[in-house]
Scaffold this motif. Structure first.
Motif, mmCIF file in Angstrom:
data_model
loop_
_atom_site.group_PDB
_atom_site.id
_atom_site.type_symbol
_atom_site.label_atom_id
_atom_site.label_comp_id
_atom_site.label_asym_id
_atom_site.label_seq_id
_atom_site.Cartn_x
_atom_site.Cartn_y
_atom_site.Cartn_z
ATOM 1 N N ASP A 148 0.818 -1.197 0.000
ATOM 2 C CA ASP A 148 0.000 0.000 0.000
ATOM 3 C C ASP A 148 0.866 1.267 0.000
ATOM 4 O O ASP A 148 0.402 2.331 -0.362
ATOM 5 C CB ASP A 148 -0.923 -0.025 1.233
ATOM 6 N N ALA A 149 2.114 1.137 0.451
ATOM 7 C CA ALA A 149 3.045 2.262 0.374
ATOM 8 C C ALA A 149 4.257 1.767 -0.412
ATOM 9 O O ALA A 149 5.375 1.745 0.089
ATOM 10 C CB ALA A 149 3.425 2.736 1.760
ATOM 11 N N ALA A 194 1.310 15.738 12.252
ATOM 12 C CA ALA A 194 1.111 14.551 11.423
ATOM 13 C C ALA A 194 1.037 15.013 9.974
ATOM 14 O O ALA A 194 0.287 15.932 9.650
ATOM 15 C CB ALA A 194 -0.164 13.837 11.821
ATOM 16 N N ARG A 210 7.720 3.905 -0.960
ATOM 17 C CA ARG A 210 8.631 4.005 0.164
ATOM 18 C C ARG A 210 9.266 2.657 0.485
ATOM 19 O O ARG A 210 10.438 2.563 0.821
ATOM 20 C CB ARG A 210 7.894 4.530 1.391
ATOM 21 N N MET A 227 8.699 9.565 12.154
ATOM 22 C CA MET A 227 8.307 8.158 12.160
ATOM 23 C C MET A 227 6.941 7.986 11.537
ATOM 24 O O MET A 227 6.187 8.943 11.382
ATOM 25 C CB MET A 227 8.333 7.594 13.584
ATOM 26 N N GLU A 228 6.662 6.762 11.186
ATOM 27 C CA GLU A 228 5.425 6.476 10.498
ATOM 28 C C GLU A 228 4.271 6.414 11.502
ATOM 29 O O GLU A 228 4.428 5.906 12.607
ATOM 30 C CB GLU A 228 5.584 5.121 9.821
ATOM 31 N N LEU A 229 3.130 6.937 11.124
ATOM 32 C CA LEU A 229 1.902 6.690 11.886
ATOM 33 C C LEU A 229 1.129 5.652 11.083
ATOM 34 O O LEU A 229 0.409 5.999 10.156
ATOM 35 C CB LEU A 229 1.057 7.964 11.994
ATOM 36 N N PHE A 275 12.204 12.498 15.540
ATOM 37 C CA PHE A 275 10.898 11.895 15.783
ATOM 38 C C PHE A 275 10.232 11.486 14.478
ATOM 39 O O PHE A 275 9.113 11.028 14.477
ATOM 40 C CB PHE A 275 10.024 12.893 16.545
ATOM 41 N N ARG A 290 0.562 13.938 5.963
ATOM 42 C CA ARG A 290 0.018 12.883 5.114
ATOM 43 C C ARG A 290 0.724 12.908 3.774
ATOM 44 O O ARG A 290 0.713 13.937 3.090
ATOM 45 C CB ARG A 290 -1.483 13.138 4.972
ATOM 46 N N TYR A 306 3.210 10.198 19.862
ATOM 47 C CA TYR A 306 2.938 11.433 19.121
ATOM 48 C C TYR A 306 2.347 12.494 20.049
ATOM 49 O O TYR A 306 2.760 13.652 20.055
ATOM 50 C CB TYR A 306 1.992 11.069 17.983
ATOM 51 N N LYS A 308 1.282 10.596 -0.031
ATOM 52 C CA LYS A 308 0.314 9.937 -0.900
ATOM 53 C C LYS A 308 -0.169 8.606 -0.308
ATOM 54 O O LYS A 308 -1.365 8.341 -0.266
ATOM 55 C CB LYS A 308 0.934 9.703 -2.282
ATOM 56 N N ASP A 309 0.758 7.804 0.189
ATOM 57 C CA ASP A 309 0.372 6.455 0.613
ATOM 58 C C ASP A 309 0.330 6.233 2.117
ATOM 59 O O ASP A 309 -0.133 5.203 2.559
ATOM 60 C CB ASP A 309 1.359 5.429 0.031
ATOM 61 N N PHE A 310 0.849 7.138 2.885
ATOM 62 C CA PHE A 310 0.874 6.898 4.323
ATOM 63 C C PHE A 310 1.055 8.203 5.091
ATOM 64 O O PHE A 310 1.213 9.269 4.502
ATOM 65 C CB PHE A 310 1.997 5.910 4.671
ATOM 66 N N THR A 311 1.029 8.079 6.429
ATOM 67 C CA THR A 311 1.131 9.254 7.300
ATOM 68 C C THR A 311 2.393 9.146 8.132
ATOM 69 O O THR A 311 2.756 8.061 8.566
ATOM 70 C CB THR A 311 -0.080 9.296 8.257
ATOM 71 N N LEU A 312 3.068 10.255 8.339
ATOM 72 C CA LEU A 312 4.222 10.228 9.234
ATOM 73 C C LEU A 312 4.144 11.412 10.183
ATOM 74 O O LEU A 312 3.351 12.331 9.996
ATOM 75 C CB LEU A 312 5.532 10.207 8.454
ATOM 76 N N THR A 313 4.973 11.373 11.223
ATOM 77 C CA THR A 313 4.990 12.480 12.170
ATOM 78 C C THR A 313 6.368 13.098 12.162
ATOM 79 O O THR A 313 7.362 12.412 11.925
ATOM 80 C CB THR A 313 4.738 11.998 13.607
ATOM 81 N N LEU A 366 11.936 8.082 4.700
ATOM 82 C CA LEU A 366 10.481 7.993 4.712
ATOM 83 C C LEU A 366 9.870 8.674 3.483
ATOM 84 O O LEU A 366 8.660 8.825 3.410
ATOM 85 C CB LEU A 366 9.928 8.592 6.006
ATOM 86 N N GLY A 367 10.706 9.090 2.570
ATOM 87 C CA GLY A 367 10.165 9.577 1.305
ATOM 88 C C GLY A 367 9.881 11.061 1.251
ATOM 89 O O GLY A 367 9.171 11.526 0.359
ATOM 90 N N TYR A 418 15.030 7.425 -5.400
ATOM 91 C CA TYR A 418 13.581 7.656 -5.502
ATOM 92 C C TYR A 418 13.168 7.903 -6.945
ATOM 93 O O TYR A 418 12.081 7.510 -7.369
ATOM 94 C CB TYR A 418 13.146 8.821 -4.613
#
Lengths: 728, 80
Positions: A92-93, B55, A96, A500-502, A498, B57, A387, B59-64, B34-35, A261
């Motif tokens: 789905d990602a 947070a 990345r 990081m992925e949510l 910090f 957003r 978070y 295209k494909d995911f969310t990061l902080t 993380l792109g 990329y």
């Protein structure tokens, strides 16, 4: 027929662990990678006539040298040369996730791409052409859904086929890094090839890339192999870096990342299509976040969830804990009944059964806590907790995720530092993790509560509830302040980023949570049989030997004899008023014997020897023995104090008589009580915690924490004692 | 040329496009892993209760990321 070693790599949150569990089932072996505290899991799979060792690599986004996890993963690929690597990807990602895959391809290890979470991809209305991806990337591609096991055996089959086909041959991928870097890289490659520089392990071009990226690990290895060539390469890298900085305002590592990329973007533009873009699933997760991380509701819900974890762990967990306690109690009684009184019985009952039983008694707590923490982690909520709290914890040099170990350790009075320290595994930042491990045991764990309750009831009978609240809050204040101090001195350094992925909220799978819980619990239980057994015996011996000389024992016997004779001579119908005083006299003699015996032991002598120093904080030798015993387990403090105050065996719950003794003892003032509260809060954690700390960090860090915390505790206790004395 | 501004100043729900990433070393590497690279489209979808971290957003995911880390990233507004 053959034996193969396959690695399984992937980003965090890509379902790699679920995949590993699906492929290997329960046939796993957990250890640590040599020299680091990163977990290494190996599963053995039989496939037809072939045996496969499947090695689970740590979840990483990249293969640089910045974190232990990445170094471990990379060194495994380079040093152990697995036949094939399976890269599990969150399809789905895809973009990345391919970033890691491209780095593995640059190294040249034969690679199979597992497009995991294909169910989520289809649900979101995305389309992935996996055949096209296979053509463009040159890797085998298998679609999977690890959660329900779809495609997992096909993935393993593809990896095995590739292993047989390649037979250890590596084909590194060459991609372009732009007109500034490519010429330098070509030149480097030629130099490296000509000199056979590190080429026994890795492709020449890869070494060149790492020099351009200023990769410390590779450069150090390079210097050791050939320092002249290494410095030539370093100069080339420096010159081109100066050039790109001037012309493009970017360092080579940034340019290399951009080109990777770019390469990926070129690949996936024909692979991923959005016939119907339905952002619904993602927005569902976003919708949940609107509530769960809301300015006001977010923290409230978090408090509620923490409270539930805590309640379930310590109330439901208490039930099997009671069973275990009864079991060990029964074992102790049976051994006592079967053996004659003596050292062997004392060793078995007080040393081994009580010691190991006390440790195994924690197993249910650890199980329940990890059950819930694993579920929260898999659901994605832990990332949200970090978070929300990061802003506060950052001030003290910690990380948002530090909150969990604090709470479990007793941030709400009554926790336990053992699972608390184990919970620091969710911290991915090494400095913050060390600081958290150091201060988490300050929290008011369940074993310290009776000590505080007894002292509060004895010396502050009017405000004991307020005192308990102040102790709990004081522990937080101290933990945060000490963490801040540590992060400004011994573990100084910028806070770990910090970024990081949510991950989207997902339903945790029962299987995954159970396996995770089982691993942690088993690991802890195993320790009880080894190191903890040894320390239990040592502490038992210190509190038993040396024994009183025979003439003192004879003297006590001489005191007892007439009373016993008198008692035996009494008529069966003798009135209670005659019998009771005699029995009291006998108890008094026994208590005096107990007091003198413990005073005579190694622990007693240590306590007495320390008295001149500890009187600075108002602690007499009796308190010292209790505190020494508290190193075994904090529960022991109250009962040892009772023994030392010649009360014989007393119930931990029933501390009234001991409290009365303390209040009446002229050498133990209110100032001593305050000092003792502070000291108990902060001094060396119990040895089970120390062993756990060593496991999660290192023995030297655990030792440092024991010495450091005890020194701090004593300093503050002396201060509190003298200030209170001066004021009263 | 549209206005280029710092990611820290971005408002919630603005559609953005990354223009530069100036972070180096470990932070730079993590951001890129993380792109977050020039050209990526993103949107701030929320802020933590104390307004930091945010947070983001993709295209494909969310990061902080923390505000102090967002300082290394510049963005421009994307037309709707």
């Amino acid at each position: 027929m053959g034996k193969y070693t396959l690695g399984i790599a992937g980003n965090p949150n890509c379902g790699k662990t679920t995949m590993f569990n699906a492929l290997t089932g329960a046939r796993q072996h957990v250890a640590n990678w040599p020299g680091v505290t990163v977990e290494k899991k190996i599963g053995v799979i039989k496939s037809g006539e072939d045996t496969i060792d499947l090695v689970d690599l740590p979840g990483t986004y990249s293969l640089t040298a910045y974190t232990q996890e990445e170094l471990v993963a990379r060194n495994f690929l380079v040093e152990e040369r697995p036949e094939v690597v399976i890269d599990v990807m969150n399809a789905d990602a895809l973009e990345r996730n391919l970033y890691l895959a491209v780095q593995i391809m640059e190294l040249g290890v034969p690679l199979v791409l597992g497009l995991n979470m294909m169910d989520e991809v289809r649900k979101s209305g995305k389309n992935i052409d996996s055949e096209k991806l296979a053509t463009l990337s040159g890797c085998k591609v298998v679609e999977t859904v690890a959660r329900n096991g779809k495609g997992t055996s096909a993935l393993l089959g593809a990896a095995l086929d590739l292993a047989k086909e390649k037979r250890g041959e590596w084909n590194p991928l060459n991609i372009t890094y732009g007109p500034d870097l490519d010429p330098v890289l070509d030149e480097m490659e030629k130099l490296i090839e000509a000199n056979g520089f590190l080429t026994d392990k890795v492709p020449a071009r890869w070494t060149g890339i790492k020099y351009l990226e200023r990769d410390e690990d590779v450069i150090i290895k390079g210097r050791m192999a050939d320092s002249d060539l290494s410095s030539t390469l370093e100069t080339m890298a420096r010159e081109v870096a100066a050039h790109t900085q001037k012309t493009l305002n970017a360092q080579p590592d940034a340019l290399i990342a951009d080109h990777r990329y770019g390469f990926i973007a070129g690949m996936i533009k024909d692979v991923v299509s959005y016939p119907v873009l339905d952002a619904d699933r993602i927005s569902r997760s976003d919708q949940m976040d609107k509530v769960l991380t809301h300015t006001l509701l977010g923290p409230l819900i978090m408090l509620g969830i923490v409270y539930v974890i805590y309640q379930v762990t310590f109330s439901v967990g208490a039930i099997p804990m009671g069973w275990l306690e009864s079991l060990f109690g029964w074992m102790g009684d049976s051994v006592s009944a079967a053996l004659p009184e003596g050292h062997l019985r004392s060793l078995l009952v007080s040393g081994i059964i009580d010691g190991v039983g006390g440790v195994l008694g924690f197993v249910p707590l650890i199980m329940f806590m990890f059950l819930m923490i694993s579920a929260l982690e898999d659901s994605g909520y832990i990332a949200r907790m970090a978070y929300m709290l990061d802003r506060v914890f950052k001030i003290f040099g910690l990380h948002g995720t530090s909150v969990l170990p604090f709470i479990v350790s007793g941030g709400i009075a009554g926790g336990c530092a053992v699972p608390g320290v184990m919970a620091t595994r969710t911290l991915r930042s090494p400095k913050e993790k060390l600081a958290t491990i150091f201060v988490a045991p300050y929290m008011t764990c369940g074993a310290k509560v009776p000590v505080f309750l007894m002292l509060a009831a004895a010396f502050f009978p009017e405000n004991s509830a307020a005192v308990m609240l102040m102790i709990t809050l004081g522990a937080w204040v101290m933990a945060l302040l000490v963490a801040r101090a540590l992060r400004s001195t011994v573990i100084r350094g910028a806070s770990t980023p910090f970024v990081m992925e949510l991950p989207p909220y997902r339903m945790p799978t029962l299987n995954g949570v159970l396996i995770h819980t089982w691993e942690r619990t088993w690991e802890y239980a195993k320790k009880a049989g080894t190191i903890i057994l040894g320390i239990s015996i040592l502490i038992w011996a210190m509190m038993t030997f040396p024994q009183l000389p025979q003439e003192r024992l004879d003297a006590y016997d001489a005191l007892r004899a007439p009373i016993v004779t008198h008692l035996e001579a009494l008529d069966e119908n003798a009135p209670e008023s005659v019998r009771a005083p005699l029995e009291e006299q006998l108890a008094a003699v026994d208590n005096a014997l107990a007091e003198e015996s413990i005073h005579h032991t190694a622990a007693g002598r240590i306590g007495t020897a320390l008295e001149p120093v500890t009187m600075l904080a108002g602690f007499n030798w009796r308190t010292n023995i209790a505190l020494t015993g508290g190193f075994a387990a904090k529960e022991v403090i109250v009962s040892t104090l009772a023994t030392a105050y010649s009360l014989g065996e007393i119930d931990v719950e029933d501390t009234d008589t001991l409290a009365q003794k303390l209040v009446n003892d002229a050498t133990f003032s209110k100032a001593s009580a305050i000092a003792l509260i502070i000291f108990t809060m902060l001094y060396a954690p119990c040895f089970v915690t120390v062993v756990t700390m060593a496991r999660e960090s290192s023995w030297s860090w655990a030792a440092y924490s024991v010495v450091g915390s005890t020194t701090l505790a004593f300093g503050l206790a002396v201060l509190a004692y003298n200030v209170t004395k001066a004021l009263s | 040329m549209k206005d280029v501004f710092c990611l820290r100043k971005a408002k919630v729900n603005q559609m953005l496009k990354i223009v530069t990433v100036s972070a180096e070393g470990e932070l730079g590497r993590r951001i890129r892993d993380l792109g977050l690279i020039p050209g990526t489209e993103c949107k701030v979808i929320g802020k933590a209760p104390l307004k930091d971290p945010v947070a983001l957003r993709l295209k494909d995911f969310t990061l902080t990321l923390r505000n102090s880390e967002a300082d290394h990233v510049t963005v421009s507004l994307l037309e709707d």
